[in-house]
Motif scaffolding. Structure first.
Motif, PDB file in Angstrom:
ATOM      1  N   VAL A 187      41.652 -37.264 -44.382  1.00  0.00           N
ATOM      2  CA  VAL A 187      41.211 -36.154 -42.971  1.00  0.00           C
ATOM      3  C   VAL A 187      40.598 -37.355 -41.895  1.00  0.00           C
ATOM      4  CG1 VAL A 187      40.571 -34.503 -41.622  1.00  0.00           C
ATOM      5  CG2 VAL A 187      41.996 -33.859 -43.832  1.00  0.00           C
ATOM      6  N   PRO A 188      41.052 -37.446 -41.254  1.00  0.00           N
ATOM      7  CA  PRO A 188      40.197 -39.118 -40.598  1.00  0.00           C
ATOM      8  C   PRO A 188      38.232 -38.359 -40.071  1.00  0.00           C
ATOM      9  CG  PRO A 188      41.635 -38.532 -39.000  1.00  0.00           C
ATOM     10  CD  PRO A 188      42.024 -37.006 -39.883  1.00  0.00           C
ATOM     11  N   GLN A 189      37.714 -39.494 -40.852  1.00  0.00           N
ATOM     12  CA  GLN A 189      36.769 -39.194 -40.931  1.00  0.00           C
ATOM     13  C   GLN A 189      35.087 -40.038 -40.408  1.00  0.00           C
ATOM     14  OE1 GLN A 189      33.595 -39.422 -45.184  1.00  0.00           O
ATOM     15  NE2 GLN A 189      34.177 -36.828 -44.326  1.00  0.00           N
ATOM     16  N   LEU A 190      34.476 -39.030 -39.662  1.00  0.00           N
ATOM     17  CA  LEU A 190      33.581 -40.193 -39.251  1.00  0.00           C
ATOM     18  C   LEU A 190      31.752 -40.037 -39.192  1.00  0.00           C
ATOM     19  CD1 LEU A 190      33.890 -42.826 -36.222  1.00  0.00           C
ATOM     20  CD2 LEU A 190      33.037 -40.602 -34.598  1.00  0.00           C
ATOM     21  N   LEU A 191      31.625 -40.944 -39.626  1.00  0.00           N
ATOM     22  CA  LEU A 191      30.172 -40.754 -40.009  1.00  0.00           C
ATOM     23  C   LEU A 191      28.914 -41.941 -39.039  1.00  0.00           C
ATOM     24  CD1 LEU A 191      27.379 -40.144 -41.997  1.00  0.00           C
ATOM     25  CD2 LEU A 191      28.224 -41.422 -43.225  1.00  0.00           C
ATOM     26  N   LYS A 192      28.114 -42.006 -38.469  1.00  0.00           N
ATOM     27  CA  LYS A 192      26.647 -42.150 -37.895  1.00  0.00           C
ATOM     28  C   LYS A 192      25.406 -42.252 -38.106  1.00  0.00           C
ATOM     29  CE  LYS A 192      30.047 -44.007 -33.550  1.00  0.00           C
ATOM     30  NZ  LYS A 192      30.152 -43.977 -32.322  1.00  0.00           N
ATOM     31  N   ASN A 193      24.599 -42.579 -38.172  1.00  0.00           N
ATOM     32  CA  ASN A 193      23.571 -43.097 -38.613  1.00  0.00           C
ATOM     33  C   ASN A 193      22.289 -43.230 -36.972  1.00  0.00           C
ATOM     34  OD1 ASN A 193      24.501 -41.990 -41.152  1.00  0.00           O
ATOM     35  ND2 ASN A 193      23.929 -44.575 -41.507  1.00  0.00           N
ATOM     36  N   VAL A 194      21.688 -42.177 -36.947  1.00  0.00           N
ATOM     37  CA  VAL A 194      20.876 -42.657 -36.003  1.00  0.00           C
ATOM     38  C   VAL A 194      19.589 -42.476 -36.292  1.00  0.00           C
ATOM     39  CG1 VAL A 194      19.971 -41.665 -34.456  1.00  0.00           C
ATOM     40  CG2 VAL A 194      22.026 -41.274 -34.638  1.00  0.00           C
ATOM     41  N   ARG A 195      19.050 -43.866 -36.690  1.00  0.00           N
ATOM     42  CA  ARG A 195      17.267 -43.697 -37.381  1.00  0.00           C
ATOM     43  C   ARG A 195      16.237 -42.745 -36.023  1.00  0.00           C
ATOM     44  NH1 ARG A 195      15.360 -46.699 -40.806  1.00  0.00           N
ATOM     45  NH2 ARG A 195      17.734 -47.549 -40.979  1.00  0.00           N
ATOM     46  N   TYR A 196      15.396 -42.952 -36.509  1.00  0.00           N
ATOM     47  CA  TYR A 196      13.837 -42.073 -36.281  1.00  0.00           C
ATOM     48  C   TYR A 196      13.161 -42.066 -36.322  1.00  0.00           C
ATOM     49  CZ  TYR A 196      13.943 -39.409 -39.628  1.00  0.00           C
ATOM     50  OH  TYR A 196      13.553 -37.926 -41.237  1.00  0.00           O
ATOM     51  N   ALA A 197      12.183 -42.670 -36.249  1.00  0.00           N
ATOM     52  CA  ALA A 197      11.109 -42.704 -35.999  1.00  0.00           C
ATOM     53  C   ALA A 197      10.167 -41.540 -37.515  1.00  0.00           C
ATOM     54  CB  ALA A 197       9.158 -42.905 -35.295  1.00  0.00           C
ATOM     55  N   ALA A 198       8.801 -41.966 -38.185  1.00  0.00           N
ATOM     56  CA  ALA A 198       8.668 -41.225 -38.523  1.00  0.00           C
ATOM     57  C   ALA A 198       7.806 -39.836 -38.438  1.00  0.00           C
ATOM     58  CB  ALA A 198       7.535 -41.957 -40.102  1.00  0.00           C
ATOM     59  N   GLY A 199       7.559 -38.777 -39.005  1.00  0.00           N
ATOM     60  CA  GLY A 199       6.345 -37.718 -38.015  1.00  0.00           C
ATOM     61  C   GLY A 199       7.412 -36.737 -37.131  1.00  0.00           C
ATOM     62  N   THR A 200       8.359 -37.771 -36.642  1.00  0.00           N
ATOM     63  CA  THR A 200       9.444 -36.904 -35.385  1.00  0.00           C
ATOM     64  C   THR A 200      10.021 -36.569 -36.297  1.00  0.00           C
ATOM     65  OG1 THR A 200      11.040 -38.465 -35.332  1.00  0.00           O
ATOM     66  CG2 THR A 200       9.370 -38.847 -33.774  1.00  0.00           C
ATOM     67  N   ALA A 201      10.814 -34.733 -35.907  1.00  0.00           N
ATOM     68  CA  ALA A 201      12.001 -33.811 -36.652  1.00  0.00           C
ATOM     69  C   ALA A 201      12.568 -33.684 -35.008  1.00  0.00           C
ATOM     70  CB  ALA A 201      11.008 -32.739 -36.765  1.00  0.00           C
ATOM     71  N   PRO A 202      13.899 -35.047 -34.938  1.00  0.00           N
ATOM     72  CA  PRO A 202      14.886 -34.483 -33.540  1.00  0.00           C
ATOM     73  C   PRO A 202      15.547 -33.420 -33.806  1.00  0.00           C
ATOM     74  CG  PRO A 202      14.949 -37.070 -34.971  1.00  0.00           C
ATOM     75  CD  PRO A 202      14.052 -35.489 -35.870  1.00  0.00           C
ATOM     76  N   LEU A 203      16.517 -32.441 -35.004  1.00  0.00           N
ATOM     77  CA  LEU A 203      16.970 -31.729 -35.175  1.00  0.00           C
ATOM     78  C   LEU A 203      16.124 -30.464 -35.351  1.00  0.00           C
ATOM     79  CD1 LEU A 203      18.895 -32.247 -38.389  1.00  0.00           C
ATOM     80  CD2 LEU A 203      19.424 -32.929 -36.269  1.00  0.00           C
ATOM     81  N   ASP A 204      14.870 -30.231 -35.009  1.00  0.00           N
ATOM     82  CA  ASP A 204      14.599 -29.593 -34.437  1.00  0.00           C
ATOM     83  C   ASP A 204      14.623 -29.287 -32.913  1.00  0.00           C
ATOM     84  OD1 ASP A 204      14.214 -28.955 -37.195  1.00  0.00           O
ATOM     85  OD2 ASP A 204      11.754 -29.214 -37.315  1.00  0.00           O
ATOM     86  N   LEU A 205      15.432 -30.443 -31.907  1.00  0.00           N
ATOM     87  CA  LEU A 205      15.148 -29.787 -30.755  1.00  0.00           C
ATOM     88  C   LEU A 205      15.504 -29.108 -30.191  1.00  0.00           C
ATOM     89  CD1 LEU A 205      13.210 -33.409 -29.946  1.00  0.00           C
ATOM     90  CD2 LEU A 205      12.215 -31.322 -30.830  1.00  0.00           C
ATOM     91  N   PRO A 206      15.330 -28.204 -28.666  1.00  0.00           N
ATOM     92  CA  PRO A 206      16.919 -27.376 -28.121  1.00  0.00           C
ATOM     93  C   PRO A 206      17.621 -28.184 -28.376  1.00  0.00           C
ATOM     94  CG  PRO A 206      14.401 -26.433 -27.490  1.00  0.00           C
ATOM     95  CD  PRO A 206      13.923 -28.120 -28.472  1.00  0.00           C
ATOM     96  N   PRO A 207      17.864 -29.679 -27.248  1.00  0.00           N
ATOM     97  CA  PRO A 207      18.998 -30.411 -26.572  1.00  0.00           C
ATOM     98  C   PRO A 207      20.184 -31.122 -27.636  1.00  0.00           C
ATOM     99  CG  PRO A 207      16.943 -30.967 -25.729  1.00  0.00           C
ATOM    100  CD  PRO A 207      16.331 -30.153 -26.940  1.00  0.00           C
ATOM    101  N   VAL A 208      19.111 -31.132 -28.908  1.00  0.00           N
ATOM    102  CA  VAL A 208      19.521 -31.191 -30.317  1.00  0.00           C
ATOM    103  C   VAL A 208      20.592 -30.311 -31.111  1.00  0.00           C
ATOM    104  CG1 VAL A 208      19.654 -32.047 -32.550  1.00  0.00           C
ATOM    105  CG2 VAL A 208      18.402 -33.571 -30.316  1.00  0.00           C
ATOM    106  N   LYS A 209      20.029 -28.866 -31.332  1.00  0.00           N
ATOM    107  CA  LYS A 209      20.440 -28.249 -31.270  1.00  0.00           C
ATOM    108  C   LYS A 209      21.778 -27.244 -30.780  1.00  0.00           C
ATOM    109  CE  LYS A 209      16.941 -25.969 -33.298  1.00  0.00           C
ATOM    110  NZ  LYS A 209      15.638 -24.968 -33.728  1.00  0.00           N
ATOM    111  N   ASP A 210      21.695 -27.922 -29.184  1.00  0.00           N
ATOM    112  CA  ASP A 210      22.514 -27.149 -28.395  1.00  0.00           C
ATOM    113  C   ASP A 210      23.788 -27.852 -28.499  1.00  0.00           C
ATOM    114  OD1 ASP A 210      21.274 -24.743 -27.329  1.00  0.00           O
ATOM    115  OD2 ASP A 210      20.716 -26.298 -25.480  1.00  0.00           O
ATOM    116  N   ALA A 211      23.770 -28.839 -28.757  1.00  0.00           N
ATOM    117  CA  ALA A 211      25.028 -30.848 -29.217  1.00  0.00           C
ATOM    118  C   ALA A 211      25.737 -30.076 -29.922  1.00  0.00           C
ATOM    119  CB  ALA A 211      24.699 -32.178 -29.102  1.00  0.00           C
ATOM    120  N   ILE A 212      24.908 -29.905 -30.855  1.00  0.00           N
ATOM    121  CA  ILE A 212      25.541 -29.576 -32.115  1.00  0.00           C
ATOM    122  C   ILE A 212      26.188 -28.230 -32.441  1.00  0.00           C
ATOM    123  CG2 ILE A 212      24.885 -28.624 -34.210  1.00  0.00           C
ATOM    124  CD1 ILE A 212      22.192 -30.400 -34.592  1.00  0.00           C
TER     125      ILE A 212
END
Length: 451
Positions: free
Chosen positions: A371-396
């Motif tokens: 099944v077509p599958q796409l994986l991308k990686n996004v690097r983040y700075a140590a100490g940050t938590a992008p997945l906890d931020l509302p814009p990211v949660k909304d996009a998901i």
């Protein structure tokens, strides 16, 4: 009790930078030595292996100092594959095994992973207890009880005999031309030796480690060199290992690559047909393709999914008595033969299937349509938590709505690097690309440093 240092596969990071410093390795060795030795006065042993990174010398020495300071005797294997440590730890009656490797990562990274006396990787709980000992400190052994260290020169030969013993009796590879890519890593000697001893015509690449070139443009995460070699030499098959040889990718005679999902599908259906697949079940992670799941179901084989990490696959296998599992990335775990992922065993089993069926690699490489599958990686700075931020949660949340049951979405933090991994599967490739790109854009914006 939580873990701070240990990730999904031991402690890992940039060499000579916290946490991968000589000082921490010494403390880690002392804490692990105390954990396994406790207050017992009998002789205790630790087996230490490493891959070919320059920093391996530093960590080998630091760990040896830590272990011997708590009274552990150290057996130094030198460069050997990770699964060799899993094999030799119980064989040498050791209390603990250690592999110094960052697996498929570049040379400037390194890592430390532990095996228990049974040859299996430690549980989260055991790692947490070792971390706790590091924080509280450990009492050193009395001067008369300090441990010794010695080199074990035949470790790779013991491992090689085990490898050959996994094949059906009398199996030979005469007439099969094999490109073997060792990623300039831990298997650069043992892999070509074993294949040659079994009769294969070998074309070795990635067998000239210099401390810096491990996984550099070669190996299971960079298969172009092996593909080119297969085509240039008219080889029947290519076997690509990673730096510590616990992963594998297979290349057919046309230069097409089979990942771990395709290899597991081949082994699962073959074992099931022989009534040798325990519980008629394959254990894989949440990253494995939906096509694999459908293929197994068509053969009346169950798929148990775990979180990412071969250790969690193995834990599930041991809990329920299953004997086959692995990851899309190429970890193939066959507990009938090994305690962890073993790229060489998987490669040999693939070759044995070519011999048994008299089929070319191309006829075995593709077991199902992905099944077509796409994986991308996004690097983040140590100490940050992008997945906890509302814009990211909304996009998901929006992506899940758009997929609306027609696909699969998986967002997770890497356990070994500061990366957010965004993966989706969907028959509609245009929609697939849109949802992944939209989430990545929000994660990138969230991970960006403030102006």
């Amino acid at each position: 009790m939580t873990r701070k240092l240990f990730g999904t596969d031991g402690v890992r990071g940039l060499a000579n930078t916290y946490p991968m410093t000589a000082e921490l390795a010494l403390r880690l060795g002392a804490a692990a030595g105390r954990y396994f030795r406790q207050n017992d006065e009998r002789v205790h042993r630790v087996v230490i292996g490493k891959d070919t990174r320059l920093s391996g010398y530093m960590f080998e020495s630091a760990l040896t100092a830590g272990f011997t300071s708590t009274g552990m005797n150290v057996f130094l294997l030198g460069p050997v594959p990770t699964p060799a440590v899993g094999l030799l730890t119980p064989s040498l009656r050791a209390d603990v095994g250690v592999m110094i490797s960052a697996s498929h990562n570049p040379h400037h990274d390194n890592g430390i992973k532990f095996f228990g006396p049974d040859g299996f990787k430690l549980s989260d709980e055991a790692e947490a207890e070792i971390e706790a000992l590091m924080e509280t400190g450990v009492d050193p052994a009395r001067p008369a009880n300090i441990g010794r260290a010695r080199r074990i020169d035949d470790g790779r030969f013991r491992y090689a005999e085990r490898l050959k013993g996994t094949l059906p009796q009398g199996t030979r590879l005469d007439g099969i031309k094999v490109v073997i890519d060792c990623a300039n890593g831990a298997a650069h000697r043992v892999a070509p030796e074993v294949l040659w001893e079994l009769g294969a015509d070998i074309i070795p690449i990635g067998v000239s480690p210099d401390g810096f070139n491990i996984n550099d443009g070669c190996g299971s995460t960079s298969t172009d060199a092996a593909v080119a070699a297969v085509r240039k030499h008219g080889a029947d098959v290519g076997i690509c290992l990673d730096g510590d040889a616990d992963r594998v990718m297979i290349i057919d005679e046309h230069g097409e690559v089979a990942d771990g999902d395709q290899i597991m599908a081949l082994f699962a259906t073959r074992l099931a047909a022989e009534d040798k697949l325990a519980g008629r079940t394959l254990v894989a992670t949440v990253m494995s393709n939906l096509g694999l799941e459908r293929h197994l179901a068509a053969h009346d084989i169950a798929l148990h999914r775990t979180r990412v990490g071969d250790r969690y696959v193995v834990e599930e296998m041991r809990t329920h008595g299953f004997n086959l599992g692995g990851e899309q990335s190429g970890h193939i775990v066959m507990t009938d033969y090994a305690t962890t992922g073993d790229g060489l065993i998987a490669g040999l089993q693939f070759l044995a299937e070519m011999v048994r069926t008299h089929k070319p690699a191309s006829a075995l490489r593709r077991q199902f349509d992905r099944v077509p599958q796409l994986l991308k990686n996004v690097r983040y700075a140590a100490g940050t938590a992008p997945l906890d931020l509302p814009p990211v949660k909304d996009a998901i949340a929006e992506a899940e709505t758009r997929l609306n049951g027609n696909g699969r979405l998986l967002i997770r933090k890497s356990g070994t690097e500061p990366l957010i991994r965004v993966m989706a599967e969907c028959e509609d490739e245009s929609l697939l690309s849109q949802v992944v790109d939209d989430i990545c854009a929000e994660v990138t914006a969230a991970a960006a440093p403030a102006a």
